[in-house]
Design a protein around this motif. Structure first.
Motif, short mmCIF file in Angstrom:
data_model
loop_
_atom_site.label_atom_id
_atom_site.label_comp_id
_atom_site.label_asym_id
_atom_site.label_seq_id
_atom_site.Cartn_x
_atom_site.Cartn_y
_atom_site.Cartn_z
N LEU A 113 -118.70 -106.80 55.55
CA LEU A 113 -118.33 -107.85 54.59
C LEU A 113 -118.88 -107.44 53.24
O LEU A 113 -120.10 -107.22 53.10
CB LEU A 113 -118.96 -109.17 55.05
N GLY A 114 -118.01 -107.33 52.26
CA GLY A 114 -118.45 -106.98 50.91
C GLY A 114 -119.25 -105.69 50.90
O GLY A 114 -118.87 -104.70 51.52
N ARG A 115 -120.42 -105.74 50.26
CA ARG A 115 -121.23 -104.53 50.13
C ARG A 115 -122.47 -104.56 51.03
O ARG A 115 -123.50 -104.01 50.69
CB ARG A 115 -121.64 -104.35 48.66
N CYS A 116 -122.31 -105.21 52.18
CA CYS A 116 -123.45 -105.26 53.10
C CYS A 116 -123.64 -103.91 53.80
O CYS A 116 -124.64 -103.22 53.57
CB CYS A 116 -123.24 -106.37 54.14
N ILE A 117 -122.65 -103.54 54.62
CA ILE A 117 -122.77 -102.26 55.34
C ILE A 117 -122.59 -101.10 54.36
O ILE A 117 -123.50 -100.28 54.18
CB ILE A 117 -121.71 -102.17 56.47
N TYR A 118 -121.40 -101.04 53.76
CA TYR A 118 -121.11 -99.93 52.84
C TYR A 118 -121.76 -100.23 51.49
O TYR A 118 -121.60 -101.32 50.94
CB TYR A 118 -119.59 -99.75 52.70
N GLU A 119 -122.53 -99.32 50.98
CA GLU A 119 -123.34 -99.43 49.76
C GLU A 119 -124.72 -100.01 50.05
O GLU A 119 -125.72 -99.46 49.64
CB GLU A 119 -122.68 -100.29 48.65
N GLY A 120 -124.76 -101.17 50.74
CA GLY A 120 -126.05 -101.84 50.95
C GLY A 120 -126.93 -101.12 51.95
O GLY A 120 -128.14 -100.97 51.74
N LEU A 121 -126.33 -100.70 53.06
CA LEU A 121 -127.11 -100.05 54.12
C LEU A 121 -126.72 -98.58 54.29
O LEU A 121 -127.57 -97.72 54.48
CB LEU A 121 -126.87 -100.78 55.45
N PHE A 122 -125.42 -98.34 54.21
CA PHE A 122 -124.88 -97.02 54.56
C PHE A 122 -124.17 -96.42 53.35
O PHE A 122 -123.25 -97.05 52.82
CB PHE A 122 -123.90 -97.19 55.72
N VAL A 123 -124.63 -95.26 52.91
CA VAL A 123 -123.99 -94.62 51.75
C VAL A 123 -123.36 -93.29 52.12
O VAL A 123 -122.66 -92.68 51.31
CB VAL A 123 -125.01 -94.41 50.59
#
Ligand code: AHR
Length: 500
Positions: free
Chosen positions: A27-37
């Motif tokens: 959801l949004g930038r939780c997984i992608y960007e927030g945790l996983f780059v």
């Protein structure tokens, strides 16, 4: 002067570390960007996971992480997220923001993240749009050690050993985004789906979570308990936990209100709404007691927290919001409530970990800020695995109009694994501080240390000013005549660690 009483002789229940659990969704930038780059990112990472975020979460002692949703869970087909990344399906995340989901974060990546965090795993399966076989083979893929089609596939994808799935959710919000089901219909599906959530390793039994109610939908809990309860200790018990979702929304679902720009009235409205958690847990517990007097089944509050309007200019489907001292109070109040109900509440997961709703961390490119909510979790970590002690605090009512009156103080006290008595207190008053005298019955108090999160009610951390609100030492507690003596400031969350 208000009195705080603690009875260290009366240990009421064990506080599972998982009461301080978290939730991460696609959801949004939780997984992608927030945790996983991703491994190729310029942002420092280990196997694709942001190092700064992982380190901060370890410091906070994150005990368990729920994934992949949320509403996303009932649209998620796990086989899309395994195997070589270049062949993984690209699709639209129809539920959240209509963005491309490239499935580069899947089962292997989630397990890697939890491994780096040193936390337990809570995987949420798909009942709404998935098959029994799909759920069954996911569990086999993750947890079966021997020779089987799914275990072989896992090995082919680079993972020899089975993982541990500590908790498994059989659907999410099946009364809503998870299929709009009636409780009777879901109860039958639950009985069927959970049958195939096999325990391949008897030493590591999976804790099965049945989808529970939306807020005060008590009928849901009643029907589902009536039809699905079979004690986990019985042969092939049906459930170990039943969930409850409740969000703190100050106004209404159409105009929720700003995360940072709110009136005094909205402060009290928000805290009043959050205090409803006490009533919800008590009522759902009473219904569960009808079927499960011995409290074998846990109430799992696997989505809670504030839900405000998104930050201006951001994608409405990303649910990105700021986090102020008001959120710190919401966190402290709820964590105190969960502690006090730890005989029934076995896990709670605030929504959501990074960049969504009441997050503990916000990121912007390579930058990261810790929110006031983070600092509260970081202070409360001493309650993890502790024993809840009987306690009571004298209180008074604060607020504006009759409708928005609330008790000023909330508290919970535990005997920590470190042998110290941990006292956490919240003060919801915007302008009143309170003098408190703390008595620990029949006990010599040797020393006390304190820490506090407080500030102007709208104060929050930005990427330009990341430390406006933070956990600070609190030297204002003294010992007089074997009693604690201190003043809790307005709008604050306080932790005292007492040596006895
Ligand atoms: O946390 C955001 C959403 O809120 C979740 O996806 C859903 O389960 C709930 O309605």
């Amino acid at each position: 002067m208000k009195k705080l009483y603690v009875n260290p002789m009366n240990k009421l229940s064990h506080i599972n570390p998982e009461l301080q659990g978290h939730f991460s969704e696609h959801l949004g930038r939780c997984i992608y960007e927030g945790l996983f780059v991703g491994e190729d990112s310029d942002i420092p990472n280990k196997n694709g996971m942001r190092t700064d975020v992982v380190e901060a979460l370890k410091e906070m002692k994150i005990p368990v992480l729920r994934w992949p949703g949320g509403c996303f869970a009932d649209e998620y087909h796990w086989e899309d997220g395994i195997g070589p990344k270049e062949t993984r399906k690209r699709m639209i995340n129809t539920h959240w923001g209509g963005v491309v989901e490239d499935n580069s974060f899947g089962t292997h990546e989630f397990m890697e993240l939890c491994d780096q965090l040193g936390c337990k795993t809570y995987v949420n399966g798909n009942v709404g749009s998935g098959t029994v076989q799909e759920m069954s083979s996911w569990v086999e893929y993750m947890t079966f050690e021997g020779v089987s089609p799914m275990a072989d596939l896992r090995k082919k994808n680079g993972r020899e050993d089975a993982w541990t799935v500590d908790f498994f959710g059989v659907g999410n919000e099946n009364w809503g985004c998870g299929g709009n089901m009636t409780p009777e219909y879901y109860a039958n599906l639950y009985r069927r789906y959970q049958t195939y959530v096999r325990n391949y390793n008897p030493e590591k039994k999976i804790f099965k979570v049945c989808c529970g109610a939306n807020a005060d939908d008590y009928e849901w809990t009643d029907v589902v308990m009536k039809n699905c309860f079979r004690s986990p200790e019985e042969f092939h018990g049906f459930m170990d936990g039943i969930s409850l979702h409740y969000y703190t929304v100050p106004n209404n679902w159409v105009n929720k209100g700003s995360a940072t720009d709110f009136t005094d009235k909205e402060w009290y409205m928000t805290l009043k709404k959050t205090l409803k958690m006490e009533e919800l847990i008590s009522h759902h517990t009473a219904i569960m007691d009808k079927y499960d007097k011995q409290h074998k089944v846990g109430l799992i509050v696997d989505e809670w927290g504030t839900w405000f309007d998104v930050e201006p200019g951001t994608n409405p489907g990303f649910l990105y919001q700021q986090n102020t001292v008001r959120d710190a109070l919401v966190a402290g109040i709820n964590l105190n409530i969960f502690n006090k109900h730890s005989d029934r509440v076995r896990m709670a997961n605030i929504a959501q970990l990074v960049n969504v709703l009441q997050s503990v961390i916000l990121t912007d490119g390579e930058n990261m800020v810790l929110t006031p909510t983070y600092h509260v979790f970081n202070m409360y970590k001493y309650h993890q695995d502790a024993e809840l002690l009987e306690s009571f605090i004298e209180n008074e009512t604060v607020g504006l109009e009759d409708e928005y009156k609330i008790p000023a103080l909330s508290e919970s006290v535990s005997l920590g694994k470190d042998g110290l008595v941990h006292i956490t207190i919240t003060n919801s008053s915007i302008d009143e501080s309170y003098d408190i005298e703390g008595v620990i019955a029949d006990t010599d108090i040797k020393s006390v240390n304190g820490e506090i999160v407080t500030g102007e009610i709208h104060a929050h951390n930005t990427f330009d000013a990341p430390e406006t609100v933070k956990k600070e030492d609190f030297a204002g507690c003294s010992i007089k005549d074997n009693k604690l003596s201190f003043t809790i400031p307005a709008a604050s969350v306080l932790h005292l660690a007492v040596e006895i």
